[in-house]
Write a protein that holds these residues in place. Structure first.
Motif, mmCIF file in Angstrom:
data_model
loop_
_atom_site.group_PDB
_atom_site.id
_atom_site.type_symbol
_atom_site.label_atom_id
_atom_site.label_comp_id
_atom_site.label_asym_id
_atom_site.label_seq_id
_atom_site.Cartn_x
_atom_site.Cartn_y
_atom_site.Cartn_z
ATOM 1 N N LEU A 69 37.287 40.185 40.978
ATOM 2 C CA LEU A 69 38.546 39.937 41.672
ATOM 3 C C LEU A 69 38.754 38.434 41.772
ATOM 4 C CD1 LEU A 69 40.932 41.196 43.402
ATOM 5 C CD2 LEU A 69 39.586 40.398 45.353
ATOM 6 N N ILE A 70 39.861 37.973 41.203
ATOM 7 C CA ILE A 70 40.185 36.548 41.317
ATOM 8 C C ILE A 70 41.474 36.463 42.117
ATOM 9 C CG2 ILE A 70 40.773 34.454 40.052
ATOM 10 C CD1 ILE A 70 39.129 35.588 37.703
ATOM 11 N N ARG A 71 41.386 35.782 43.258
ATOM 12 C CA ARG A 71 42.524 35.805 44.170
ATOM 13 C C ARG A 71 43.178 34.447 44.296
ATOM 14 N NH1 ARG A 71 42.351 38.355 50.214
ATOM 15 N NH2 ARG A 71 44.474 37.845 50.815
ATOM 16 N N LEU A 72 44.469 34.434 44.103
ATOM 17 C CA LEU A 72 45.233 33.215 44.352
ATOM 18 C C LEU A 72 46.138 33.490 45.540
ATOM 19 C CD1 LEU A 72 46.124 30.356 43.467
ATOM 20 C CD2 LEU A 72 47.938 31.446 42.156
ATOM 21 N N LEU A 125 43.064 29.517 35.866
ATOM 22 C CA LEU A 125 42.244 29.198 34.689
ATOM 23 C C LEU A 125 41.057 30.167 34.605
ATOM 24 C CD1 LEU A 125 41.501 27.468 32.268
ATOM 25 C CD2 LEU A 125 40.449 25.814 33.805
ATOM 26 N N GLU A 126 40.483 30.435 35.758
ATOM 27 C CA GLU A 126 39.374 31.391 35.815
ATOM 28 C C GLU A 126 39.806 32.743 35.237
ATOM 29 O OE1 GLU A 126 38.029 31.077 39.987
ATOM 30 O OE2 GLU A 126 36.672 32.713 39.449
ATOM 31 N N ALA A 127 41.022 33.145 35.591
ATOM 32 C CA ALA A 127 41.508 34.462 35.150
ATOM 33 C C ALA A 127 41.788 34.474 33.648
ATOM 34 C CB ALA A 127 42.765 34.853 35.927
ATOM 35 N N VAL A 135 40.572 41.248 37.688
ATOM 36 C CA VAL A 135 41.858 41.574 38.292
ATOM 37 C C VAL A 135 42.313 40.278 38.953
ATOM 38 C CG1 VAL A 135 43.036 42.859 40.111
ATOM 39 C CG2 VAL A 135 41.313 44.002 38.712
ATOM 40 N N LEU A 136 43.483 39.803 38.553
ATOM 41 C CA LEU A 136 44.022 38.586 39.165
ATOM 42 C C LEU A 136 45.020 38.997 40.235
ATOM 43 C CD1 LEU A 136 44.620 35.534 39.385
ATOM 44 C CD2 LEU A 136 46.241 35.802 37.477
ATOM 45 N N ALA A 172 41.870 36.250 25.616
ATOM 46 C CA ALA A 172 41.767 37.174 24.487
ATOM 47 C C ALA A 172 42.524 38.447 24.830
ATOM 48 C CB ALA A 172 40.303 37.476 24.206
ATOM 49 N N THR A 173 42.315 38.911 26.013
ATOM 50 C CA THR A 173 43.039 40.075 26.521
ATOM 51 C C THR A 173 43.454 39.720 27.934
ATOM 52 O OG1 THR A 173 40.854 40.847 27.133
ATOM 53 C CG2 THR A 173 41.893 41.921 25.256
ATOM 54 N N PRO A 174 44.678 40.038 28.332
ATOM 55 C CA PRO A 174 45.112 39.595 29.668
ATOM 56 C C PRO A 174 44.365 40.326 30.775
ATOM 57 C CG PRO A 174 46.795 40.988 28.650
ATOM 58 C CD PRO A 174 45.724 40.781 27.614
#
Ligand SMILES: Nc1ncnc2c1ncn2[C@@H]1O[C@H](COP(=O)(O)OP(=O)(O)OP(=O)(O)O)[C@@H](O)[C@H]1O
Ligand SMILES: [Mg+2]
Length: 296
Positions: A69-72, A125-127, A135-136, A172-174
């Motif tokens: 999980l990448i949270r903005l 960038l991490e995502a 999951v962004l 490469a893949t979203p």
């Protein structure tokens, strides 16, 4: 799960079950929307009332499918430095000091100051780097300003980031992108067009009782029903801040911690702060508390 690939549900029902396994009860509409987003690799915008599980669903999705999980978290004034990347100035300064005068003449050493070693990755960038292993969650996009929205639009369309000193980094893949909004302002049509859309409303009373039972082990079903009924009556009043599922859960937890196994007029008076959090709303609710609690 094989390296670099993440599990993917084969059907809407499978997705619903997986979410349930993670403690999240999604209705058919939400599950379908998420399934389509996952299958088509499209971002999904979840708009809805406050506290109805918009943020949580992204967290649970990541957990149950083994994605990061990448949270903005958006806020007024957020800019690309906080969202994308920054140079680590402090370390660059130290490095410059450590280099002798002679080495500073060396162009290579100077170029390295703007290399990957001194790059601080921020969520976007991490995502892009993580691709479909993530999951962004772009949370509360309505709080960011227009310019940031325009910038996101670009990112969401091609999933690549250009860092002048390093080059272009492409996914490469979203990743699965979940945007949430409480609709404190209208989002731009262009952003909405990029995304699938789902409105997250209040759950039906039956589902909300189930949510309470899943989220609060040990609670008696009769109490859960009573609280959900009372919360639903509160939502019918013209409150400035109607209670969400989060408040329902808080109310249950509050009564539990007080050892109250029933919701009556007195226990409701004592614990009203768990569900009603505006002075004017409190006045309105207190006048009608008896009928709210008893269901008359
Ligand atoms: N369908 C659901 N299944 C399980 N738990 C839920 C569900 N809906 C809401 N919840 C619970 O309700 C609480 C609030 O959820 P969350 O924070 O995701 O709401 P939100 O819509 O993001 O709210 P906000 O608009 O305040 O950001 C969380 O504790 C979450 O676990
Ligand atoms: Mg939220």
């Amino acid at each position: 799960m094989s390296e670099g690939r993440t599990d993917h549900p084969a059907t809407v029902a499978e997705l619903t079950d997986a979410l349930r396994g993670g403690g999240y009860l999604a209705d058919r509409g939400l599950s379908t929307a998420l399934f389509v987003a996952l299958s088509l690799g499209r971002p999904i915008l979840l708009e809805g009332e406050v506290g109805v599980g918009k943020t949580e669903v992204a967290k649970v999705l990541a957990a149950v499918f083994g994605r990061r999980l990448i949270r903005l978290q958006c806020y007024e004034g957020i800019d690309t430095n906080q969202a994308l990347y920054e140079w680590d100035y402090a370390r660059q300064m130290l490095q410059i000091r450590a280099l002798s005068e002679r080495q500073l003449d060396d162009e290579d050493a100077v170029d390295k100051l703007f290399g990957p070693k001194f790059l601080l990755e921020r969520p976007l960038l991490e995502a892009v780097r993580a691709g479909d292993r993530a999951v962004l969650l772009i949370d509360e996009i309505d709080r960011a300003d227009d310019e940031f929205e325009a910038f996101l639009l670009e990112l969401l369309s091609d999933f690549q980031i250009t860092i002048p000193e390093i080059g272009t980094i492409a996914a490469a893949t979203p990743p699965l992108v979940v945007l949430t909004s409480n609709r404190t302002r209208e989002l731009h049509d262009a952003l909405k067009r990029r995304c699938l859309y789902h409105w997250v409303g209040y759950p039906s009373p039956e589902r909300e009782v189930e949510i309470v039972l899943v989220r609060t082990p040990g609670v008696a079903e009769a109490l859960a029903r009573k609280i959900v009924a009372a919360v639903n009556r509160l939502r019918e009043l013209d409150l400035a801040k109607p209670p969400g599922v989060a408040e329902t859960l808080d109310w249950v937890a509050t009564l539990q911690v007080l050892g109250q196994d029933d919701l009556d007029l007195q226990s409701a008076v004592d614990t009203l702060g768990a569900v009603v959090k505006e002075r004017d709303d409190l006045d309105l609710v207190r006048e009608r508390l008896e009928e709210i609690v008893s269901g008359a």
